[in-house]
Design a protein around this motif. Structure first.
Motif, PDB file in Angstrom:
ATOM      1  N   ALA A   1      -0.668   8.335   2.066  1.00  0.00           N
ATOM      2  CA  ALA A   1      -0.505   7.096   1.303  1.00  0.00           C
ATOM      3  C   ALA A   1      -1.833   6.476   0.922  1.00  0.00           C
ATOM      4  O   ALA A   1      -1.950   5.813  -0.113  1.00  0.00           O
ATOM      5  N   ASP A   2      -2.870   6.679   1.738  1.00  0.00           N
ATOM      6  CA  ASP A   2      -4.180   6.082   1.453  1.00  0.00           C
ATOM      7  C   ASP A   2      -5.071   6.972   0.603  1.00  0.00           C
ATOM      8  O   ASP A   2      -6.238   6.645   0.362  1.00  0.00           O
ATOM      9  N   GLY A   3      -4.561   8.130   0.152  1.00  0.00           N
ATOM     10  CA  GLY A   3      -5.336   9.006  -0.716  1.00  0.00           C
ATOM     11  C   GLY A   3      -6.082  10.108   0.001  1.00  0.00           C
ATOM     12  O   GLY A   3      -6.666  10.978  -0.651  1.00  0.00           O
ATOM     13  N   THR A   4      -6.078  10.115   1.322  1.00  0.00           N
ATOM     14  CA  THR A   4      -6.710  11.216   2.044  1.00  0.00           C
ATOM     15  C   THR A   4      -5.834  12.466   1.972  1.00  0.00           C
ATOM     16  O   THR A   4      -4.617  12.377   1.818  1.00  0.00           O
TER      17      THR A   4
ATOM     18  N   GLU B   1       4.172   9.944   0.622  1.00  0.00           N
ATOM     19  CA  GLU B   1       2.998  10.761   0.335  1.00  0.00           C
ATOM     20  C   GLU B   1       3.036  11.164  -1.142  1.00  0.00           C
ATOM     21  O   GLU B   1       4.046  10.955  -1.828  1.00  0.00           O
ATOM     22  N   VAL B   2       1.956  11.742  -1.638  1.00  0.00           N
ATOM     23  CA  VAL B   2       1.843  12.149  -3.040  1.00  0.00           C
ATOM     24  C   VAL B   2       1.686  13.661  -3.097  1.00  0.00           C
ATOM     25  O   VAL B   2       0.815  14.231  -2.440  1.00  0.00           O
TER      26      VAL B   2
ATOM     27  N   ALA C   1       0.806  -1.220   0.000  1.00  0.00           N
ATOM     28  CA  ALA C   1       0.000   0.000   0.000  1.00  0.00           C
ATOM     29  C   ALA C   1       0.837   1.267   0.000  1.00  0.00           C
ATOM     30  O   ALA C   1       0.303   2.363   0.149  1.00  0.00           O
ATOM     31  N   ASN C   2       2.158   1.146  -0.193  1.00  0.00           N
ATOM     32  CA  ASN C   2       3.032   2.322  -0.173  1.00  0.00           C
ATOM     33  C   ASN C   2       3.149   2.912  -1.579  1.00  0.00           C
ATOM     34  O   ASN C   2       3.634   2.246  -2.492  1.00  0.00           O
ATOM     35  N   PRO C   3       2.716   4.147  -1.799  1.00  0.00           N
ATOM     36  CA  PRO C   3       2.833   4.749  -3.135  1.00  0.00           C
ATOM     37  C   PRO C   3       4.284   4.797  -3.594  1.00  0.00           C
ATOM     38  O   PRO C   3       5.174   5.170  -2.826  1.00  0.00           O
TER      39      PRO C   3
ATOM     40  N   TYR D   1       0.343   4.429  -7.913  1.00  0.00           N
ATOM     41  CA  TYR D   1       0.712   3.021  -8.023  1.00  0.00           C
ATOM     42  C   TYR D   1       1.733   2.652  -6.944  1.00  0.00           C
ATOM     43  O   TYR D   1       2.480   3.499  -6.463  1.00  0.00           O
ATOM     44  N   ASN D   2       1.767   1.357  -6.617  1.00  0.00           N
ATOM     45  CA  ASN D   2       2.838   0.866  -5.744  1.00  0.00           C
ATOM     46  C   ASN D   2       4.021   0.434  -6.605  1.00  0.00           C
ATOM     47  O   ASN D   2       4.000   0.557  -7.832  1.00  0.00           O
TER      48      ASN D   2
END
Length: 470
Positions: free
Chosen positions: A210-213, A185-186, A125-127, A140-141
């Motif tokens: 990482a989870d999109g929040t 993070e993104v 689950a790590n971007p 993507y991972n």
């Protein structure tokens, strides 16, 4: 009692309804018959193994791996050692007792299904990287598996955009560990797209967990006056870099922000963990290309920006120490931002104009592309613009002191120049003397005036001397 056949013995093991006398006779026979007792134990083991397999559905079992681990079965002679793995024991039993297998169709089918079920591996689950594609921000991972996506809007596709983003998508969208917790993070900007007017995200830097929040967002708003001209609060973030540029163990975000449709440009620095503004530098003209590199081996990665300066109507390069992002770049009075102090840029360079510029309709040349070369030099592409799609460029190369070490015209520049010579519009020839004049034509800001010798801004040097830097 005669030896019970395998079908009767299987029904007994499965607890099927049987005559009480028959069950009693079977139990008595098993106590006195070693062969039937051995078969009974083997069959009971088989059903026990199937039950265990059913409870272990997350194991990675394939039929091939199980069969190859089963020793060959020989009906006559000494029995081989019983396999240690459950799948192998199940398969061996089916091979030895096809009659039972034909009756126990459900049990056998269940066992085979379990054997064929692949292991349920927990997804990473790590971007690892992200893409701007077909209106979506997609993350993507490291295995290329999509983790999550967000719809952004029309034209949000980096492959369709010009400038450096098609070769350097991380300038618009990247993954980085902003707080040192081991998870990425993104980071995303949106001003580089061809959004319709009114899209609010164009002036925004977003940071997603990482989870999109959403972790944080920074919106750039300014009411600026340069000389006597005021500019509306209309900006877009066009380029971004993220990293620990000053090597202090903390991640920073550095971005170039353009006013639209006019010329002011800001370079901003944010704390990557929180989105807090930690630095701001103004330049009188758009900056088109960015990169970072420790150019002089001092342990700090300089931030390099290439573009155009409206105050002097020349292409320009700004080199910043990430610890001193403040003030404004050299400018004439009408291009100085009100209420902003003099800048602490490490280097500021102006490009010379070639003779092709005398024919160009645009008032200034422009540096459009900056690349770091494997030999340690910095390559900057600059040229004369005739239209948005027509320009004639030269490549310049700089060493660690930002001294221009060579100038090379590209093929289009050479062909156009020769054509203009033939038409009598240009008199010079492209030779060593011509290129040397361009190489020596660079101007460097020393803190008070422009000089032709490579030099640092003395105000930056004073900062290093007078105040401790992080």
């Amino acid at each position: 009692m005669n030896h019970p056949d395998e079908k009767i013995l299987e029904l007994y093991i499965l607890g099927a309804k049987q005559d009480p006398d028959q069950r009693s006779a079977i139990e008595t026979h098993l106590k006195g018959c070693d062969g039937c007792s051995a078969l009974f134990r083997e069959m009971k083991q088989y059903y026990g193994d199937v039950a265990v397999l059913q409870e272990q559905k997350d194991r990675a079992l394939t039929l091939r791996s199980m069969i190859v681990s089963v020793p060959p079965f020989v009906r006559a002679g000494v029995l081989h050692e019983t396999p240690k793995t459950l799948p192998a024991r199940v398969v061996l039993f089916v091979m030895k007792h096809p009659a039972i297998a034909s009756i126990s169709l459900f049990a056998m089918a269940l066992g085979m299904v379990l054997l064929m079920v692949p292991r349920s591996v927990e997804k990473d689950a790590n971007p690892s990287y992200a893409r701007a594609k077909n209106e979506f921000l997609i993350v993507y991972n490291k295995n290329g598996e999509e983790l999550w996506r967000k719809h952004v809007g029309v034209a949000y596709d980096v492959e369709k955009f010009l400038y450096q983003l098609s070769q350097n998508p991380e300038r618009a969208l990247t993954t980085v560990d902003v707080d040192g917790d081991g998870k990425n993070e993104v980071l995303a900007i949106f001003g580089w797209t061809e959004f319709p007017p009114g899209i609010s995200l164009k002036n925004t830097i977003m940071c997603y967990n990482a989870d999109g929040t959403e972790r944080w967002r920074y919106e750039f708003h300014r009411q600026m006056t340069f000389g006597k001209k005021s500019f509306s609060d209309d900006y877009k973030v066009v380029l971004m870099m993220a990293g620990d540029f000053d090597r202090d163990g903390k991640c920073e975000v550095v971005a170039a922000v353009w006013h639209t449709p006019s010329w002011p440009c800001a370079i901003i620095r944010l704390d990557a963990a929180t989105g807090a503004l930690t630095g701001e530098f103004w330049h009188a003209g758009w900056l088109h290309s960015v990169d970072h590199k420790d150019i002089d081996g001092d342990g700090v990665e300089e931030l390099l920006f290439a573009g155009e300066n409206n105050a002097f109507n020349l292409a320009s390069i700004v080199v910043l120490d990430p610890r001193t992002i403040e003030g404004y770049a050299p400018a004439t009075n009408e291009y100085i931002p009100e209420g902003v102090k003099t800048g602490r840029d490490k280097y500021f360079l102006l490009f010379p104009r070639s003779d092709v510029g005398t024919l160009a309709p645009h008032p200034r040349n422009v540096a459009t592309e900056l690349n770091l070369k494997s030999d340690g030099s910095t390559e900057v592409n600059f040229g004369e613009r005739f239209s948005n799609s027509e320009s004639y460029n030269l490549y310049t190369y700089f060493d660690g002191s930002m001294k221009c070490i060579r100038v090379i015209p590209n093929d289009d520049f050479i062909l156009f120049h020769r054509r203009m010579e033939a038409e009598g519009k240009l008199s010079k020839k492209i030779d060593d003397k011509y290129l040397e004049e361009l190489r020596q034509g660079f101007q460097y800001w020393n803190g008070e005036k422009f000089v032709h010798e490579p030099t640092m801004n003395k105000r930056y040097l004073e900062t290093l001397e007078n105040q401790p830097l992080p």
